[in-house]
Motif scaffolding. Structure first.
Motif, PDB file in Angstrom:
ATOM      1  N   GLY A 133      -2.098  -1.386  17.605  1.00 52.62           N
ATOM      2  CA  GLY A 133      -3.105  -2.342  17.179  1.00 52.62           C
ATOM      3  C   GLY A 133      -3.091  -2.615  15.694  1.00 52.62           C
ATOM      4  N   GLN A 134      -2.075  -2.141  15.000  1.00 54.03           N
ATOM      5  CA  GLN A 134      -1.997  -2.316  13.550  1.00 54.03           C
ATOM      6  C   GLN A 134      -1.320  -3.640  13.212  1.00 54.03           C
ATOM      7  N   ARG A 135      -1.712  -4.231  12.081  1.00 57.57           N
ATOM      8  CA  ARG A 135      -1.148  -5.502  11.631  1.00 57.57           C
ATOM      9  C   ARG A 135      -0.191  -5.250  10.475  1.00 57.57           C
ATOM     10  N   LEU A 136       0.964  -5.849  10.558  1.00 59.39           N
ATOM     11  CA  LEU A 136       1.996  -5.669   9.551  1.00 59.39           C
ATOM     12  C   LEU A 136       2.605  -7.024   9.242  1.00 59.39           C
ATOM     13  N   SER A 137       2.799  -7.325   7.963  1.00 61.18           N
ATOM     14  CA  SER A 137       3.380  -8.616   7.609  1.00 61.18           C
ATOM     15  C   SER A 137       4.156  -8.509   6.305  1.00 61.18           C
TER      16      SER A 137
ATOM     17  N   PHE B 153       3.560  -7.555   0.904  1.00 61.24           N
ATOM     18  CA  PHE B 153       3.508  -6.698   2.083  1.00 61.24           C
ATOM     19  C   PHE B 153       2.044  -6.396   2.376  1.00 61.24           C
ATOM     20  N   ASN B 154       1.680  -6.445   3.658  1.00 60.82           N
ATOM     21  CA  ASN B 154       0.310  -6.136   4.052  1.00 60.82           C
ATOM     22  C   ASN B 154       0.322  -5.305   5.331  1.00 60.82           C
TER      23      ASN B 154
ATOM     24  N   SER C 197      -1.872  -3.143   0.710  1.00 55.27           N
ATOM     25  CA  SER C 197      -1.136  -4.338   0.324  1.00 55.27           C
ATOM     26  C   SER C 197      -0.339  -4.049  -0.941  1.00 55.27           C
ATOM     27  N   ALA C 198       0.777  -4.720  -1.037  1.00 58.02           N
ATOM     28  CA  ALA C 198       1.633  -4.582  -2.222  1.00 58.02           C
ATOM     29  C   ALA C 198       2.297  -5.920  -2.474  1.00 58.02           C
ATOM     30  N   SER C 199       2.613  -6.178  -3.750  1.00 53.46           N
ATOM     31  CA  SER C 199       3.202  -7.468  -4.096  1.00 53.46           C
ATOM     32  C   SER C 199       4.052  -7.327  -5.346  1.00 53.46           C
TER      33      SER C 199
ATOM     34  N   TYR D   5       2.021  -4.681  -7.960  1.00 53.74           N
ATOM     35  CA  TYR D   5       0.807  -3.909  -7.723  1.00 53.74           C
ATOM     36  C   TYR D   5       0.804  -3.366  -6.298  1.00 53.74           C
ATOM     37  N   VAL D   6      -0.026  -2.358  -6.079  1.00 57.40           N
ATOM     38  CA  VAL D   6      -0.292  -1.803  -4.763  1.00 57.40           C
ATOM     39  C   VAL D   6      -1.792  -1.546  -4.673  1.00 57.40           C
ATOM     40  N   SER D   7      -2.364  -1.823  -3.488  1.00 57.67           N
ATOM     41  CA  SER D   7      -3.825  -1.747  -3.375  1.00 57.67           C
ATOM     42  C   SER D   7      -4.221  -1.270  -1.982  1.00 57.67           C
TER      43      SER D   7
END
Length: 780
Positions: free
Chosen positions: A472-476, A490-491, A507-509, A526-528
C-alpha cells in the motif's frame, strides 16, 4: 457390433434374422440418441471376458473403464453397451470413440484430444492481450476442448461489447503440430466501435442537458472521437451512469427522482447510438425539523444532538444524514456505549417540501465480528486491506462501518472490484466478514513533455507505483529537464505508519535551475521526512524536517545586483529546518455538494545548526460554489506569506517571487523589488506577498462534446519588502497590482489546455507584464 462416433447417435447396420445377429453381433453407432432395431430383432445380451483399450496415451485404461462401467463376465444389453459408449464419449477427453465387440472380447478404440501447445490472439488492437488472456479458460499443456474454446471466443466477444465494440467477432482456429499438439488461435475482427452520437434527457426541468451530461461517465462523440474511449456505447457504462445520475439528484434533495428508462436507438446508418435518459425529477426537499431522541438509558440525547452538523432549511442530502449517523455512532464508541445504533426516521411534509429527521438512538443486536476473511489479493498484503476496517475480530458488528470499510477499500485504487459481505458465523451472536477483491495494475511509466509561455518546453519522464510490493506504499520518480536545467525528485509514502492512521513520507530532490528573471543559476539538493495525521474530521496536520544544500553560481560572469552577488559569494550553504502544515477542507465531503472551502497554514523554521536561519509562514483560504443550476462555478481565494531572517538577511532563493499562481497578467518575477526602476531590472523577490483572486467558469453555449468552456478572472496582489532597506525599486512600498482577464478551457485526450488573455489595470513602471499565457500538459 461396431460402435463408431459419427456425431452422438447409433444405428444398426443391416437387417438380419435373430440367429445371424447373435452370431455376427454387427451393430454400428450413428447420430441420434436412440438405437434403431429391425422389427424382427429381440433384446440382446453380451458377455465380455476381456476389454482391451487402444489409442490412449495420457488417459489411463482404468479411467476409461471407469467411464464405461463394464464388468468382465457380466451380461450387458445392447442399450447398456450404448450407454457405456456415450459415457466414454461424453467425458470430453476424446476426439473419437469406437466400441468393437469381438466375441467375448470388447475393444475400445479412442483418439485423444490433442494437447494445447500455445494460445495466441490475433487482430486485437483496441483490447490488449493482458486484458483478454486472463479471461480464457483454455490453457497451454492441457487437453484441447472444442466446447471450452467456443466458450472462450464468446467471452472475448463479451469483453469487446463492454468496451463498446459491438461489431467485433472472434473466430477460434487450431493449427495442428506434430506429437498430437495444436496451437489455438483466436482471430479477432474488431470492426468499428459504435459511438454515442447524441446524449439527451427527457423530463428534466431543473437541470439542463449540458449539466447532466457532465455527470455521466458516457460521453458524446466529439472532435477528438478517435482518441476518446468513453464515447462508445457500453451497457455496463450505462448502468453506472444510471447510478451516478440518481446519486446526483438525491444529493440535491430530489428524493422522488426516478429513471423511467434508458432508450438506446441505432442511427439510420447503424453506426452510432442515440442515447436518451427518460427521468422524473420530482421536487427538491429541504431539511425540516432535525432532532435527536434516545431510547438507550446511558445515551444522553442532548449530548448526541451537539454533533449534528445539519440545520433546518438546508437542502436534503442522504450523504449528510449518513454523516450524522457516523458522527453519533463514533461518539457512542468513545463513550463506551456498545451496540448503539442510530436510526434516522423521516417525516415527509409535502406542503412545505421539507423532511423532518428524527435521529433515534436505539440498542442494536448483540452481534460480534468473529473473523475477517480476505480472498483474491495475490499481491496486496492482508494487512493493507485490514487497515481499512475500523473494527477487528471480537468487536461489535456495525453494518454501516462494514459498508464504509468497503468504500475505503475501493478508494485505494488497488482493485478493479471489491466486494465486502457479512455472513452467519459459528453462533447466532457472531458474523464473518468476507472480502473478495480483484487486483488491478497500480504502476505506470510516462514519458512526454509540457509547455508554458513563461518556462518554455520541458521533457518529462516519471515512474509511479501506488502499491509498492503490495504494502500500500506510494513510490514515484520524476525527471524534468531542459537544455540548461532540470530536476530529479523521489517521493515515498507509507500511509499507515506503525499500523496507525499516520502517513510517513520521505522526499528527496536534486535540481539545477536557471530562473527566467535573473542571470544566476541555482543548484539544490535536499531530503525531507514527514508525518501526516488527522486532528479532526476534516483537518490534518503534517510535520516535517528538511536538510539540504544550495549553491548560487554565476556561470556566465554576468554583472549581478549586489544583493544576489553576495549570495553567490557565500558559495555552498547547508540548511536544516522543521515545519508543519495544518489543512482543513470541506469541498469534497461537506454537507453542501455545491459549495465548500479549504484553509491551509504553514510555518517552517530554519536555523538548526545550518548556514541559514529564517522563519517562513504562509496561509491560504479558498472557497468554491456553483450557481445557476450548477452551470457556473465561482471561486475565490486569498493568500499571503512572510519570511523573516533570524539574525541574517534572507537569501534570494528563499524569498517570494510572483507567478501565475499568485497573480496573473505578469511574468514570473514580474512584480516586486528590482535592482533598477524599469522592466529590464533583475527581480529580487520580496519578504512578503499577498494576493486575492476571483474567478468564474461557465459554458460558452458550444456543443459539450467540443470540451470548450470560458472563464473570467480578477487578480489583485503584491510582492514587497527586502532586508536592511536595500535601495531597490519597490523594496519598501506596498504597491498593489490588479489584472483582469478571460480564459478558454479546452479538454483534450492529451491533456487540459488553458488559454489566459489578461490585461494589467494597475501596475508599476518597472513591472514586466504578460498578456497571454498557455499551459499544456501532455503524457504519451
Amino acid at each position: 457390433m461396431r460402435f463408431q462416433k459419427r456425431g452422438i447417435h447409433t444405428i444398426l447396420r443391416g437387417s438380419l434374422p435373430r440367429a445371424l445377429a447373435l452370431s455376427c453381433a454387427a451393430f454400428a453407432m450413428g447420430s441420434t440418441s436412440y438405437i434403431a432395431f429391425p422389427s424382427a430383432a429381440y433384446a440382446q445380451e453380451f458377455r465380455f471376458n476381456s476389454v482391451a483399450i487402444e489409442g490412449n496415451g495420457r488417459v489411463s485404461s482404468d479411467t476409461i473403464l471407469s467411464y464405461a462401467g463394464i464388468v468382465r463376465g457380466q451380461g450387458v444389453s445392447a442399450g447398456e453397451l450404448n450407454d457405456a459408449y456415450q459415457r466414454v464419449l461424453g467425458s470430453g477427453l476424446f476426439e473419437s470413440v469406437e466400441f468393437v465387440p469381438e466375441g467375448a472380447r470388447l475393444v475400445i478404440k479412442v483418439a485423444e484430444f490433442p494437447t494445447v501447445s500455445r494460445i495466441n490472439i490475433e487482430g486485437n488492437s483496441k483490447v490488449s492481450d493482458d486484458s483478454l488472456l486472463p479471461a480464457i479458460k483454455t490453457q497451454a499443456r492441457r487437453a484441447y476442448s472444442p466446447a471450452t474454446v467456443e466458450f472462450d471466443a464468446a467471452t472475448i466477444t463479451e469483453i469487446y461489447e463492454t468496451k463498446g465494440q459491438l461489431a467485433a467477432t472472434v473466430t477460434p482456429r487450431i493449427i495442428r503440430r506434430n506429437d498430437n499438439r495444436v496451437d489455438v488461435v483466436f482471430e479477432v475482427t474488431e470492426g468499428k466501435g459504435v459511438e454515442i452520437e447524441r446524449l439527451t434527457f427527457v423530463g428534466n426541468r431543473d437541470f439542463s442537458d449540458t449539466r447532466l451530461r457532465r455527470v455521466l461517465e458516457s460521453k458524446q462523440a466529439g472532435v477528438f472521437r478517435f482518441l476518446v474511449g468513453r464515447d462508445t456505447f457500453a451497457e455496463d457504462r450505462v448502468e453506472f451512469d444510471k447510478r451516478v445520475l440518481t446519486d446526483f439528484y438525491t444529493s440535491r434533495g430530489y428524493v422522488d427522482f426516478e429513471i423511467l428508462n434508458v432508450a438506446a436507438e441505432f442511427s439510420r446508418e447503424r453506426n452510432a447510438y442515440f442515447l436518451t435518459f427518460n427521468v422524473r425529477e420530482g421536487q427538491s426537499f429541504d431539511f425540516g425539523t432535525v432532532s435527536t431522541v434516545s431510547e438507550v438509558p446511558e445515551a444522553d440525547a442532548a449530548e448526541f444532538n451537539k454533533v449534528l452538523n445539519i440545520r433546518s432549511g438546508q437542502t436534503y442530502s442522504p450523504v449528510a444524514v449518513e454523516n450524522v449517523v457516523e458522527r453519533m455512532e463514533r461518539l457512542a464508541t468513545k463513550k463506551g456505549i456498545d451496540f448503539l445504533r442510530v436510526e434516522p426516521r423521516v417525516t415527509r411534509n409535502d406542503r412545505s417540501q421539507a423532511l423532518d429527521i428524527e435521529f433515534v438512538l436505539i440498542r442494536g443486536p448483540r452481534v460480534f465480528v468473529e473473523r475477517i476473511d480476505i480472498e483474491g489479493n495475490a499481491t496486496t498484503l492482508d494487512r493493507v486491506v485490514r487497515q481499512q476496517f475500523r473494527v477487528v475480530e471480537g468487536d461489535p458488528f456495525n453494518p454501516r462501518e462494514i459498508r464504509e470499510s468497503a468504500s475505503r477499500i475501493r478508494a485505494l485504487g488497488f482493485f478493479s472490484d471489491a466486494r465486502v459481505d457479512a455472513r452467519a458465523g459459528s453462533s447466532e451472536q457472531q458474523v464473518i466478514v468476507d472480502v473478495d477483491v480483484d487486483e488491478a495494475p497500480t504502476g505506470s511509466f510516462s514519458f512526454g513533455a509540457n509547455y508554458s509561455v513563461s518556462s518554455g518546453a520541458n521533457l518529462i519522464a516519471s515512474y509511479s507505483e501506488s502499491n509498492f510490493l503490495g504494502r500500500g506504499q506510494r513510490l514515484s520518480f520524476n525527471l524534468t529537464t531542459q537544455l540548461d536545467d532540470g530536476n530529479l525528485s523521489f517521493n515515498f509514502v507509507e500511509p499507515a505508519f506503525l499500523g496507525r492512521d499516520v502517513a510517513f513520507g520521505l522526499s528527496a530532490s536534486y535540481g539545477l535551475s536557471n530562473p527566467s528573471y535573473s542571470d544566476h543559476t541555482e543548484r539544490q539538493l535536499y531530503v525531507s521526512p514527514s508525518l501526516t495525521f488527522p486532528v479532526s474530521e476534516r483537518g490534518r496536520l503534517a510535520v516535517r524536517y528538511r536538510a539540504g544544500m544550495s549553491e548560487l553560481t554565476n556561470p556566465d560572469a554576468n554583472v549581478l545586483p549586489d544583493i544576489i552577488q553576495s549570495d553567490v559569494d557565500d558559495g555552498r550553504v547547508f540548511e536544516q529546518s522543521v515545519g508543519y502544515t495544518y489543512s482543513f477542507d470541506t469541498r469534497r465531503n461537506g454537507v453542501n455538494p455545491n459549495a465548500g472551502f479549504s484553509f491551509k497554514f504553514s510555518q517552517d523554521y530554519a536555523g538548526l545548526g545550518g548556514d541559514v536561519a529564517y522563519l517562513r509562514s504562509t496561509a491560504e483560504l479558498a472557497a468554491e460554489t456553483k450557481v445557476m443550476n450548477e452551470a457556473v462555478t465561482l471561486r475565490a481565494s486569498i493568500e499571503g506569506g512572510a519570511i523573516k531572517g533570524d539574525g541574517m538577511d534572507t537569501r534570494v532563493s528563499d524569498r517570494f517571487f510572483s507567478g501565475t499562481s499568485i497573480i496573473r497578467g505578469f511574468e514570473p518575477g514580474g512584480i516586486g523589488a528590482r535592482d533598477q526602476a524599469d522592466a529590464d531590472g533583475v527581480a529580487l523577490g520580496g519578504n512578503y506577498y499577498a494576493a486575492a483572486r476571483l474567478e468564474a467558469n461557465f459554458p460558452l453555449g458550444l456543443p459539450e462534446e467540443y470540451g470548450i468552456k470560458g472563464g473570467l478572472f480578477l487578480d489583485h496582489g503584491s510582492v514587497w519588502g527586502l532586508d536592511n532597506n536595500i535601495d531597490a525599486a519597490g523594496s519598501d512600498d506596498l504597491n498593489w497590482r490588479t489584472a483582469i482577464g478571460a480564459s478558454i478551457f479546452l479538454k483534450t485526450p492529451i491533456g487540459p489546455l488553458r488559454f489566459n488573455f489578461s490585461r494589467a489595470l494597475q501596475k508599476e513602471d518597472y513591472d514586466s507584464v504578460q498578456n497571454f499565457d498557455l499551459t499544456i500538459a501532455t503524457e504519451f
